[in-house]
Design an enzyme around this catalytic site. Sequence first.
Site, short mmCIF file in Angstrom:
data_model
loop_
_atom_site.label_atom_id
_atom_site.label_comp_id
_atom_site.label_asym_id
_atom_site.label_seq_id
_atom_site.Cartn_x
_atom_site.Cartn_y
_atom_site.Cartn_z
N CYS A 1 5.56 -12.96 4.54
CA CYS A 1 4.37 -12.31 4.00
C CYS A 1 3.10 -12.58 4.80
CB CYS A 1 4.15 -12.75 2.55
SG CYS A 1 5.40 -12.09 1.44
N ASP A 2 2.32 -11.53 4.95
CA ASP A 2 0.95 -11.50 5.42
C ASP A 2 0.57 -12.66 6.33
OD1 ASP A 2 1.21 -9.53 3.50
OD2 ASP A 2 -0.84 -9.68 2.84
N CYS B 1 6.49 -5.94 0.62
CA CYS B 1 6.21 -4.58 0.13
C CYS B 1 6.39 -3.58 1.27
CB CYS B 1 4.81 -4.50 -0.44
SG CYS B 1 4.52 -5.61 -1.84
N GLU C 1 -10.25 -9.91 1.31
CA GLU C 1 -9.73 -8.53 1.27
C GLU C 1 -10.36 -7.82 0.09
OE1 GLU C 1 -5.51 -8.27 1.10
OE2 GLU C 1 -5.22 -8.83 3.20
N SER D 1 -6.64 -4.83 2.68
CA SER D 1 -5.19 -4.90 2.63
C SER D 1 -4.62 -3.83 3.55
CB SER D 1 -4.70 -4.66 1.20
OG SER D 1 -3.31 -4.37 1.19
#
Length: 573
Positions: free
Chosen positions: A119-120, A187, A436, A462
């Site tokens: 993730c991110d 996602c 964000e 995002s």
Amino acid sequence: MGTEYWNGAEAAHRRVMMKAAGYSDDDIRKKPHIGVPNSYMSGSPGSAHLRQIAEAVKEGIWAAGGVPVEFGIPATCGNIANGAEELKYEQVGRDIVAMSVEFVTRVHNFDGLVMIASCDNIIAGCYLAAMRLDIPSMVVTGGSMQPGQYCGKTVVEADLDSARFSGATEEELMDMEDNVCPSFGACPSMGTANTMQMLGEVLNLVLPGTSTIPASDNAKLRRAREAGKYAVKLVKEGRKPSDLITKEVLLNAIMFDMAVAGSTNAVLHLLSYGYELGIKLTLEDFERYADEIYCINAVVPSGPYTVVDFHYAGGVMNVMKMLESKLFIDVPSMYGCTWKELLSKVTPKENEVIHSLERPLFHEPGLKILRGNLSPNGAIVRPTAVYEEVKYLKGKAKVFEGDRPAFEAIQAGDIVPGDIIVIRYEGCKGAPGMKELMLSIDALIGLGLHKSVGLITDARFSGFNYGAIIGHVSPEAYDGRTIALVENGDEIVIDIPNGEVNLLVSEEELTRRKADWVCPPLKEEKGCLNIYAKMCRPAEEGGRDAALGTGRAIQTIEKGRRIGHVIIIKSRY
């Protein structure tokens, strides 16, 4: 390998600790020790499946004659903090992850690393750690989530926000919640998580062809085991990130990001990687390639497809093949051959998801740098996610000191078509942490205002967001520059085709306002955010935390030669 570290009388205390942990004398003394930092965390679909992947990696390491040592590293899910003040921790988290890997690796003297992340900013932090430690390193990604099915339509997590703002009942939202995220994985849009997973292949940190394997595909486990085996090979051959990531490789990553319309957050990360490696990389490098690399990737939000579709349409290697004529291909790949040799084995597959350069999805880049008096040091937009109606927008400013006040104004109906929202004091120092903006952007999209309203901010976005949203404005408001001086009713021009963002106020008036400006106090008085606010570099330098990230002095780049490194690569740059 550092076997001498484990031999001799003075190493007795080290050996006894390893023996007490269950390792044999042969394991300790004769085999390479491979750290396996695992960002498993049960509270997110992006990381809740990583234990199984870690086991496959460790099996591969054992099979190849190495010794895996697994340890945990911080992991978060940005969606948990969506719209909350705590979202400002995410960017800072990248450097904390890198520091965590660095701390354990240095103390335990690992010969190599296989990091597991999805993730991110977690995966971005793992790449940063690899470059900082400069020992043979790899990352195994967790892959992407399957899209959901709801009322006969394919849906992703971002569709939940559209439903929320379009008047869906609580019962309808609950029903959608049960269907929108049906599997583990990141996602499946071109958010930061998938952007960074993909870039790992280009950066020679992820095995080619593996970054986007869906979490639900058992090929993920097979390739994770293969990665574990290959990590031992990297250690035995002594191939380090500084051998594999040259300036040309970083420029390839920029071109790839333009082509796939990756998350704007990738700009922050790539700039930081250049610094960590001692390679000069600036926003000018992004500007140059924006003129020649157009978007060829039809994944949400630039198109209707998901990252799962992207993977089965050929994935990263297919995009690299499409870009072959533009890329620096006489550079090393993870496999020891050059990218030219690697791509010679790839057959291009032009399809609805991945287009060719000759027939791009858009005749514009996936990322663009904007400049002007409102952002003299640069701002960032994703043109492929901006509707034609607002690619040029001249409107009145409505100014807010944060994401929530802007959100409340949108909800109250105070924002109308033609307005340009300015959200400030959410940058690296101002937030602190470069938050964000999710509340206000989601509200604009949910209420259909993203086709008629612009937004400018010193914060970031995002990777799911879209619309005429301009972020990373620098210098930020906390530095007292132009964005701090905007007043309600000022005229602003956003001109994306020409790469400009300007405040239509005279220099004399701005000088007068500057004289009256007072720097606000820091919002955080202790903890990592306080350290970050005091020590961070600006957005155009990657927003890196100079306190947590040691970095290296930028080396002289002369005629393709990286001074201080053994490898010399001829350059087209």
